[in-house]
Design an enzyme around this catalytic site. Structure first.
Site, PDB file in Angstrom:
ATOM      1  N   HIS A 140      39.887  84.956  26.752  1.00  0.00           N
ATOM      2  CA  HIS A 140      39.673  85.461  28.109  1.00  0.00           C
ATOM      3  C   HIS A 140      40.030  86.944  28.238  1.00  0.00           C
ATOM      4  O   HIS A 140      39.607  87.602  29.181  1.00  0.00           O
ATOM      5  CB  HIS A 140      40.446  84.626  29.133  1.00  0.00           C
ATOM      6  CG  HIS A 140      41.915  84.863  29.164  1.00  0.00           C
ATOM      7  ND1 HIS A 140      42.831  84.063  28.517  1.00  0.00           N
ATOM      8  CD2 HIS A 140      42.657  85.823  29.767  1.00  0.00           C
ATOM      9  CE1 HIS A 140      44.048  84.502  28.731  1.00  0.00           C
ATOM     10  NE2 HIS A 140      43.974  85.580  29.486  1.00  0.00           N
ATOM     11  N   ASP A 170      40.937  79.279  23.533  1.00  0.00           N
ATOM     12  CA  ASP A 170      41.256  80.570  24.145  1.00  0.00           C
ATOM     13  C   ASP A 170      41.764  81.566  23.110  1.00  0.00           C
ATOM     14  O   ASP A 170      42.710  82.314  23.348  1.00  0.00           O
ATOM     15  CB  ASP A 170      42.280  80.407  25.275  1.00  0.00           C
ATOM     16  CG  ASP A 170      42.375  81.647  26.155  1.00  0.00           C
ATOM     17  OD1 ASP A 170      41.382  82.384  26.244  1.00  0.00           O
ATOM     18  OD2 ASP A 170      43.445  81.879  26.745  1.00  0.00           O
ATOM     19  N   SER A 254      48.966  88.091  27.982  1.00  0.00           N
ATOM     20  CA  SER A 254      48.031  87.191  27.308  1.00  0.00           C
ATOM     21  C   SER A 254      47.573  87.779  25.976  1.00  0.00           C
ATOM     22  O   SER A 254      47.147  88.929  25.902  1.00  0.00           O
ATOM     23  CB  SER A 254      46.813  86.935  28.188  1.00  0.00           C
ATOM     24  OG  SER A 254      47.147  86.138  29.293  1.00  0.00           O
TER      25      SER A 254
END
Length: 409
Positions: A140, A170, A254
């Site tokens: 993402h 992911d 992230s």
């Protein structure tokens, strides 16, 4: 009589004078003696003849003096070198920033080049081979990018090439020039983690302003499964396997590193439960789970998974009326996965599966919903395996065997 009186009076005056002289001499002697004692005691003390020191305490005398110049000041510096600082020193330079650059409406910019970072995240340099280095991050973080850029700890910016990404885990892998890469992360063993074990999260929360930030915490949970809505349709498509930590993980973290006390990479920070009532729940992809995904993305650009060739829908999401009228399921069967479509010439078609069939068992394991099916298919089988399936068709339980092929989509 008068002679006697005069003689006595003279004698008394003489005696008074003598006593006065003696008293004065005694006082002078006492003063001199006291002065000698005061002078001699410190000397004796300094020479070790007395068991105590009578010199004034320097700090106490300085403390009672109003003149601040009399204070003796000393600056003390400490060389702090703990297991935590060693771990951070070992891993920090392998953590980089990721800039996701997307092209905006170029008509808005007179120069015709209206580009800017659509988002920022973090990544970890995990491999260096020849003149190339490889970075793992979250899918993402790089999604929708027309250009990608990696920022090192010293501010150096390096163009990056996306080798591949995987929405189910992911994870994504980038390739960059290795000329200025000094450190590569060392993989740890996420299967050996224990509850309460200290860990640290390294990344770039909120962008470049806080690049290289470190937060510390513990492993709060292992073998967690978190429902994930891949296509944002409100239906859970997957269950991500994650580590739980109370180390602060904020937007921009992230793709960053979760390291153990040895400075080894044991997780890729992925997401945070962001609710007003929830604090201290950060989630990270275990590195043992991520490694085969990373290897596939680096080598092939995709994750090589077994392929059936079907479009799926959980029975529980289908109204009861259609369960009976369209699927023809017995009333006591309220679970399983309905086939909405079967791709021609796919492994499922070759095994005889058809639209509206309902799979309820794979390799003797009950399949409750789509997540169960995907978990079994992606995690417990491999390309070329033969998988036994039980399914309902027109209300009757049937069996077949499917030979799994490679997903080439």
């Amino acid at each position: 009589m008068g002679y006697y009186d005069d003689h006595s009076q003279g004698r008394n005056q003489k005696m008074n004078r003598n006593r006065g002289s003696f008293l004065l001499a005694s006082i002078v002697g006492a003063i001199l003696g006291a002065m000698l004692v005061v002078i001699s005691i410190p000397a004796l003390s300094n020479q070790g003849f007395l068991p105590y020191n009578v010199q004034p305490n320097q700090s106490e005398s300085a403390g009672t003096n109003d003149n601040q110049d009399n204070f003796i000041q000393q600056q003390v510096s400490y060389d702090v070198n703990t297991d935590t600082t060693k771990a951070i020193d070992k891993a920090a330079d392998a953590v980089v920033g990721i800039n996701n650059i997307q092209t905006s409406n170029f008509w808005y910019d007179e120069g015709g080049d209206n580009q800017g970072p659509a988002g920022t995240g973090s990544g970890v340099v995990y491999k260096k081979a020849g003149n190339k280095a490889f970075v793992v991050t979250n899918q993402h973080v790089v999604e929708g990018a027309t250009q990608l850029e990696v920022t090192l700890n010293d501010g150096t910016k390096i163009p990056a090439k996306l080798l591949g990404g995987d929405v189910w885990t992911d994870l994504a892998v980038l390739e960059i020039d290795a000329a200025k890469i000094k450190k590569v992360a060392e993989f740890g063993n996420s299967d050996a983690l224990k509850m309460g074990e200290p860990v640290m999260a390294i990344g770039n929360p909120l962008g470049a302003t806080f690049s290289g930030s470190v937060t510390q915490g513990i492993i709060s949970g292992i073998n967690r499964t978190i429902p994930v809505d891949i296509n944002q349709d409100g239906i859970m498509d997957w269950q991500a396997e994650v580590l739980q930590t109370d180390a602060a993980i904020n937007p921009g973290n992230s793709g960053g590193a979760l390291i153990n006390i040895a400075g080894q990479l044991i997780g890729i920070n992925s997401m945070k439960i962001a609710q007003n009532a929830v604090e201290g729940i950060g989630l990270s992809i275990p590195i043992n789970y991520a490694r085969p995904i990373i290897n596939d993305l680096e080598q092939f650009g995709v994750v090589k998974r077994p392929y059936m060739g079907v479009d799926l829908k959980s029975v529980a999401e289908i109204p009861g009326y259609y369960q009976e009228e369209a699927l023809k399921l017995p009333r006591d069967i309220t679970y399983g996965v309905a086939l909405r479509q079967v791709v021609p010439n796919s492994p499922a078609a070759q095994a005889g599966l058809q639209e509206l069939d309902v799979i309820v068992e794979m390799d003797e394991k009950t399949i409750h919903d789509v997540i169960d099916l995907r978990k079994h298919l992606y995690q417990e089988t491999k390309i070329g395996d033969q998988m036994k399936i039980k399914y309902y068709r027109e209300g009757k339980l049937q069996t077949t065997t499917i030979t799994l092929a490679e997903d080439r989509s």
